[in-house]
Structures are given as C-alpha cells and as structure tokens.
Write a protein that holds these residues in place. Structure first.
Motif, mmCIF file in Angstrom:
data_model
loop_
_atom_site.group_PDB
_atom_site.id
_atom_site.type_symbol
_atom_site.label_atom_id
_atom_site.label_comp_id
_atom_site.label_asym_id
_atom_site.label_seq_id
_atom_site.Cartn_x
_atom_site.Cartn_y
_atom_site.Cartn_z
ATOM 1 N N GLU A 1 48.257 -23.625 83.860
ATOM 2 C CA GLU A 1 47.440 -23.505 82.640
ATOM 3 C C GLU A 1 48.208 -22.848 81.508
ATOM 4 O OE1 GLU A 1 42.791 -23.026 82.856
ATOM 5 O OE2 GLU A 1 43.718 -21.705 84.328
ATOM 6 N N LYS A 2 49.036 -21.876 81.844
ATOM 7 C CA LYS A 2 49.817 -21.198 80.811
ATOM 8 C C LYS A 2 50.772 -22.160 80.109
ATOM 9 C CE LYS A 2 49.669 -16.481 82.625
ATOM 10 N NZ LYS A 2 50.451 -15.310 83.094
ATOM 11 N N ASP A 3 51.234 -23.171 80.865
ATOM 12 C CA ASP A 3 52.141 -24.169 80.283
ATOM 13 C C ASP A 3 51.414 -25.207 79.443
ATOM 14 O OD1 ASP A 3 54.549 -23.179 81.244
ATOM 15 O OD2 ASP A 3 54.388 -24.246 83.138
ATOM 16 N N LEU A 4 50.150 -25.475 79.796
ATOM 17 C CA LEU A 4 49.440 -26.596 79.171
ATOM 18 C C LEU A 4 48.224 -26.194 78.338
ATOM 19 C CD1 LEU A 4 49.507 -29.137 82.136
ATOM 20 C CD2 LEU A 4 50.927 -29.157 80.083
ATOM 21 N N ASP A 5 47.921 -24.911 78.269
ATOM 22 C CA ASP A 5 46.787 -24.385 77.502
ATOM 23 C C ASP A 5 45.433 -24.686 78.141
ATOM 24 O OD1 ASP A 5 48.455 -23.288 75.580
ATOM 25 O OD2 ASP A 5 48.521 -25.150 74.427
ATOM 26 N N ASN A 6 45.179 -25.931 78.521
ATOM 27 C CA ASN A 6 43.899 -26.242 79.147
ATOM 28 C C ASN A 6 44.083 -27.382 80.154
ATOM 29 O OD1 ASN A 6 42.853 -29.016 78.032
ATOM 30 N ND2 ASN A 6 43.729 -27.957 76.265
ATOM 31 N N LEU A 7 43.070 -27.553 80.996
ATOM 32 C CA LEU A 7 43.127 -28.571 82.038
ATOM 33 C C LEU A 7 42.131 -29.708 81.815
ATOM 34 C CD1 LEU A 7 43.298 -26.239 85.183
ATOM 35 C CD2 LEU A 7 45.210 -27.350 84.019
ATOM 36 N N GLN A 8 41.225 -29.517 80.868
ATOM 37 C CA GLN A 8 40.128 -30.467 80.701
ATOM 38 C C GLN A 8 40.589 -31.892 80.412
ATOM 39 O OE1 GLN A 8 40.068 -27.386 79.486
ATOM 40 N NE2 GLN A 8 38.355 -26.529 80.643
ATOM 41 N N ASP A 9 41.657 -32.024 79.646
ATOM 42 C CA ASP A 9 42.119 -33.362 79.262
ATOM 43 C C ASP A 9 43.337 -33.818 80.073
ATOM 44 O OD1 ASP A 9 40.159 -33.378 77.233
ATOM 45 O OD2 ASP A 9 41.494 -32.243 75.912
ATOM 46 N N ARG A 10 43.610 -33.139 81.151
ATOM 47 C CA ARG A 10 44.796 -33.463 81.952
ATOM 48 C C ARG A 10 44.418 -34.226 83.216
ATOM 49 N NH1 ARG A 10 48.595 -32.284 78.107
ATOM 50 N NH2 ARG A 10 48.121 -30.230 77.202
ATOM 51 N N ARG A 11 45.278 -35.121 83.597
ATOM 52 C CA ARG A 11 45.078 -35.870 84.836
ATOM 53 C C ARG A 11 45.880 -35.166 85.932
ATOM 54 N NH1 ARG A 11 42.771 -40.686 85.496
ATOM 55 N NH2 ARG A 11 43.329 -42.053 87.259
ATOM 56 N N ILE A 12 45.205 -34.782 87.006
ATOM 57 C CA ILE A 12 45.794 -33.941 88.039
ATOM 58 C C ILE A 12 45.810 -34.669 89.377
ATOM 59 C CG2 ILE A 12 45.614 -31.725 89.256
ATOM 60 C CD1 ILE A 12 43.933 -30.748 86.806
ATOM 61 N N LEU A 13 46.952 -34.647 90.036
ATOM 62 C CA LEU A 13 47.082 -35.226 91.373
ATOM 63 C C LEU A 13 47.303 -34.097 92.376
ATOM 64 C CD1 LEU A 13 47.533 -37.499 93.474
ATOM 65 C CD2 LEU A 13 49.944 -37.545 92.744
ATOM 66 N N ILE A 14 46.430 -34.007 93.366
ATOM 67 C CA ILE A 14 46.571 -33.045 94.460
ATOM 68 C C ILE A 14 47.054 -33.810 95.685
ATOM 69 C CG2 ILE A 14 45.380 -31.417 95.969
ATOM 70 C CD1 ILE A 14 43.327 -31.038 93.692
ATOM 71 N N ILE A 15 48.165 -33.389 96.244
ATOM 72 C CA ILE A 15 48.697 -34.018 97.452
ATOM 73 C C ILE A 15 48.489 -33.053 98.613
ATOM 74 C CG2 ILE A 15 50.696 -35.061 98.557
ATOM 75 C CD1 ILE A 15 51.890 -35.572 95.814
ATOM 76 N N GLY A 16 47.729 -33.491 99.618
ATOM 77 C CA GLY A 16 47.364 -32.622 100.725
ATOM 78 C C GLY A 16 45.881 -32.305 100.663
ATOM 79 N N ALA A 17 45.289 -32.007 101.805
ATOM 80 C CA ALA A 17 43.852 -31.709 101.837
ATOM 81 C C ALA A 17 43.550 -30.548 102.781
ATOM 82 C CB ALA A 17 43.071 -32.952 102.257
ATOM 83 N N GLY A 18 44.525 -29.674 102.958
ATOM 84 C CA GLY A 18 44.341 -28.523 103.832
ATOM 85 C C GLY A 18 43.744 -27.334 103.098
ATOM 86 N N GLU A 19 43.939 -26.157 103.690
ATOM 87 C CA GLU A 19 43.325 -24.943 103.160
ATOM 88 C C GLU A 19 43.807 -24.615 101.755
ATOM 89 O OE1 GLU A 19 42.284 -20.502 104.895
ATOM 90 O OE2 GLU A 19 44.081 -21.520 105.596
ATOM 91 N N THR A 20 45.108 -24.748 101.501
ATOM 92 C CA THR A 20 45.634 -24.444 100.170
ATOM 93 C C THR A 20 45.079 -25.416 99.142
ATOM 94 O OG1 THR A 20 47.675 -23.525 101.088
ATOM 95 C CG2 THR A 20 47.719 -24.172 98.775
ATOM 96 N N ALA A 21 45.022 -26.694 99.487
ATOM 97 C CA ALA A 21 44.454 -27.690 98.575
ATOM 98 C C ALA A 21 42.997 -27.371 98.265
ATOM 99 C CB ALA A 21 44.573 -29.086 99.181
#
Length: 352
Positions: free
Chosen positions: A176-196
């Motif tokens: 977030e510090k790099d991009l200011d906000n997340l609302q307009d960003r497309r995010i890919l999460i790889i993995g579905a474990g506890e950290t994800a």
C-alpha cells in the motif's frame, strides 16, 4: 520434576540468524524430515523429537539422555546438513534456556511480527504431528502443553495480539505504501494456505475490489476467492492473467519456483508490477526483481513495517515477558525451588 526434563534442547535457524537463502535450503531438508520424523528417534542418542517449520524458522526440539549435549548437537547438525552454513546461521539452546526459548516462540515474542497468532497454531500442529508419529513422550509432551498454555495466557491477558496482526497483513501494508491505495488495483494471490488467508482478511478490510486467487487445489482457490467476491484461477492459467495484474502476493508451499524469470520476461505485463513473495522456500525467481517495471519483495524485506509494529507492542511485550517468567518458575518450582531465582535472572537477561 524428572531430571530428564533438563536434558531438553532446541537446534534451529530463524530470520534472526539466517538469510532467506539459507532458510529455504534448510526448509527443503526439513520437508523430508517431516515425512520421517520417527527416524530422528531411531537415532541412538535421541529419545523424543519434534520439528517446527515456518516461513521464519526451522527448529528441532529434542529430549535425550543426560550428559550427551555435544553428541546430540553434532548429530542433529549432520542430519540437517547445517555444517555447510556459517556458525552464526543457527542456534543451540539446552535446559532452561531451551524452555525459555520455546515459551517465547509460543508467545510470539521471538516472531518477526510480534503479536502474530499464526505461530501458536503452527506450534500446536507440530506437536500433534509428532505425537501422531509417536516421537513425543513425557518430556516434550509436558513442555509443549505448557508452552501452548503460556502462549494462550499471553494473548488473553495482554494486548499483544490486538488488531489481528500477521505477516500477510504487514506485507499488504507495505505494498500500500508503494501504491497509495488498493481499491483500483488488480491483485493476484497465489496459494490458499494460512498466510494467504491472512492476506485476504486484510484485503477485505481495505475494500480491495479486484482479486484473483490461484492454487494447485482449485477448490481451495474458489473458497478463498469467494470471501472477497473475487475469481478463482486454475494454477496452469496464472500466466494468462499476468497482463492485467498490478500486485502479486505469493505464499505456496511448493518445493520449486512458481514463477521463473525465463518464462516471466517473455510475458506481457503492466509497466509497474509489485510482487511480494511470502513463501519459504521462495515462489518467485529472484531474477524477476531485476526486470524493468517489477518491484519484488521477499519476507526478509518487511523491515520498516515490522519495526513500526514492534514499537506499538513494546509495552505489551513487557507484560508478556512477565507472564513467561511466572510460567517458567511454575515449571521448575515443583521439585527444584532453588533454581527459581536463576530462572528469573535468565528471563530478564533474555529481555535485555
């Protein structure tokens, strides 16, 4: 208390003593050891054993016959192939110092992110796995149960875990510090474990709207994606999604790279792409970080956000240390009251 309790030790490496390059190599060895945990106890020297392996530490807890500290240490170093690394990469604690270390681990005071809750679950699962494997008897059984109860007490009686802090949450904050906000960003999460899951929980708080989740087990990706009204992506379709992605957060348990530079540099992608590799061993080829427009972080680069979290929890950490001191005294006061003052001194020395 049985005198054998004092013949308890831990050999390990952590984010404090070893780089991610060292930890991921030891973690690979550790995955094999998990499958053959009983093999540790077939060693002539070792009577009980448990392995704790997380993204920030790999530790072997053992109980053994009195007077064989050096022999046990050398044998464990050989099994884990630790001799190829610098001496400062690992640590070896015995007796009361090992018990203190275990209690601090369970209470998250030795974690990279102080106050995180994941370590208590990880320790509990390691304990249950060793118990199922038949490698735990009186010594480790008593100490692990006491460590878990101490960790729970710390979280109940202090505010150290307020805010559901986690490595996943801090990683998203850093992005977030790099991009200011997340609302307009497309995010890919790889993995579905506890950290994800911790990443998804924080993304919900931040109202992230466009989230993709990919995992080798597609059904797990579907479940996690549904929490954010996102979309699940089959693992072999990840590359097709990359041209539209602004952020990648990866945390699989793969034993090999998920994204390789030779493939990645041929793919169409946005001018600015931030990748956070939360896995150990790493999911993302470090060479990808050198490509134009790509900013790649790994778990050792949480830096400033970890320091900020530590400062916020410093007072509560002091309260937690006091609880650990009380619990250590309880462990040793039943039959060895003369050692209580030395234990108090030991805890206070560790805090300093």
């Amino acid at each position: 208390m049985d005198e054998k309790i004092l013949e308890f030790a831990v050999l390990g490496v952590s984010y404090k003593t070893a780089s991610i390059a060292v930890r991921e190599r030891i973690a690979l060895t550790g995955k094999t050891l998990h499958d053959g945990l009983a093999g540790l106890c077939r060693q002539e020297l070792i009577k009980e054993a448990m392995i704790l392996s997380t993204c920030n530490r790999f530790e072997v807890y053992v109980a053994y016959e009195a007077g064989k500290d050096d022999s046990v240490k050398v044998r464990l170093q050989e099994i884990l192939e630790l001799k190829q690394y610098p001496l400062q990469s690992g640590y070896w604690f015995t007796g009361q110092r090992a018990v203190l270390h275990l209690f601090r681990v369970a209470s998250s005071l030795d974690s990279q992110v102080i106050g995180e809750n994941q370590i208590l679950g990880q320790l509990t699962r390691a304990y249950l796995k060793a118990k199922d494997a038949g490698t735990i008897n009186y010594v480790l059984d008593m100490l692990m149960q006491k460590a878990v109860s101490t960790g729970k007490r710390v979280r109940t009686e202090t505010g150290i875990s307020n805010g559901n802090i986690s490595i996943g949450k801090l990683a998203v904050k850093m992005v977030e510090k790099d991009l200011d906000n997340l609302q307009d960003r497309r995010i890919l999460i790889i993995g579905a474990g506890e950290t994800a899951e911790t990443v998804v929980n924080y993304l919900k708080e931040r109202n992230a709207a466009a989230v993709l989740v990919s995992n080798r087990t597609y059904s797990k990706a579907c479940i996690l994606a549904a929490e954010l009204q996102g979309r699940a992506v089959k693992f072999d379709q990840i590359e097709k999604e990359l041209p539209s992605v602004d952020i990648i957060l990866s945390s699989t348990s793969a034993r090999h790279l998920v994204l390789r530079k030779d493939r990645f540099e041929l793919l169409v992608r946005k001018d600015k792409l931030i990748i956070f590799d939360l896995a150990v061993p790493r999911d993302i080829d470090p060479g990808i970080g050198g490509l134009k427009g790509v900013k790649l972080y790994n778990i050792d680069e949480l830096g400033s956000v970890v320091e900020e979290n530590y400062k916020k929890r410093l007072v509560e950490a002091g309260k937690a240390e006091a609880i650990i001191e009380q619990e250590m005294v309880k462990v040793y006061s039943v039959r060895e009251p003369v050692k209580c003052q030395r234990l108090i001194n030991l805890v206070q020395e560790a805090v300093r």
